[in-house]
Enzyme design. Structure first.
Site, short mmCIF file in Angstrom:
data_model
loop_
_atom_site.label_atom_id
_atom_site.label_comp_id
_atom_site.label_asym_id
_atom_site.label_seq_id
_atom_site.Cartn_x
_atom_site.Cartn_y
_atom_site.Cartn_z
N GLU A 255 1.98 -1.60 1.89
CA GLU A 255 1.39 -2.72 2.60
C GLU A 255 1.14 -3.82 1.60
OE1 GLU A 255 -0.73 0.28 3.18
OE2 GLU A 255 -1.61 -0.01 1.24
N CYS A 256 1.09 -5.04 2.11
CA CYS A 256 0.82 -6.21 1.28
C CYS A 256 -0.21 -7.04 2.02
CB CYS A 256 2.11 -7.00 1.05
SG CYS A 256 1.88 -8.46 0.03
N VAL A 257 -1.32 -7.33 1.36
CA VAL A 257 -2.38 -8.09 2.00
C VAL A 257 -2.77 -9.28 1.13
CG1 VAL A 257 -3.31 -6.17 3.34
CG2 VAL A 257 -4.14 -6.56 1.05
#
Length: 126
Positions: free
Chosen positions: A105-107
């Site tokens: 995931e990339c936030v």
């Protein structure tokens, strides 16, 4: 039982934590920022250079554990500017085979340690 694994090549932790912890067959790697330990400087020359340094820091820790990027099963990327997502992906993709790339995931976050633009943590399976 857990085993602490640190690398002299990766930046020293800036708090009460270790580079990584092996618990059974899993290696949990603390978030890495774009600090070049050999030159003792923070890389700030652009998101691609910064991402490369982060990935190299992760590589130092992974190799210290006797593993490779093929052992990575999960990655978490924290970035300050989602507009740089494509540039980050270009660098990140160099370290993985598309067929065996990890879950991820990339936030986007407001702030990271030392005001860096990117931090990545990983989990590996032995």
């Amino acid at each position: 039982m857990k085993k602490i694994i640190n690398s002299d090549k990766a930046p020293a932790p800036i708090g009460p934590y270790n580079h990584s912890v092996m618990a059974g067959d899993l290696l949990f790697i603390s978030g890495q920022i774009p600090f070049n330990q050999a030159e003792e400087k923070l890389i700030t020359s652009g998101i691609q250079d910064e991402t490369t340094q982060v990935m190299e820091n992760l590589k130092f820790i992974i190799e210290e554990a006797g593993l490779t990027f093929e052992n990575v099963v999960k990655a978490t990327i924290f970035i300050r500017n989602m507009e740089e997502f494509t540039l980050i992906n270009e660098v990140y993709a160099r370290y993985f085979s598309p067929a065996t790339a990890p879950a991820r995931e990339c936030v986007q976050v407001e702030k990271l340690p030392r005001n860096v633009n990117i931090e990545i943590s990983m989990i590996c399976h032995k």
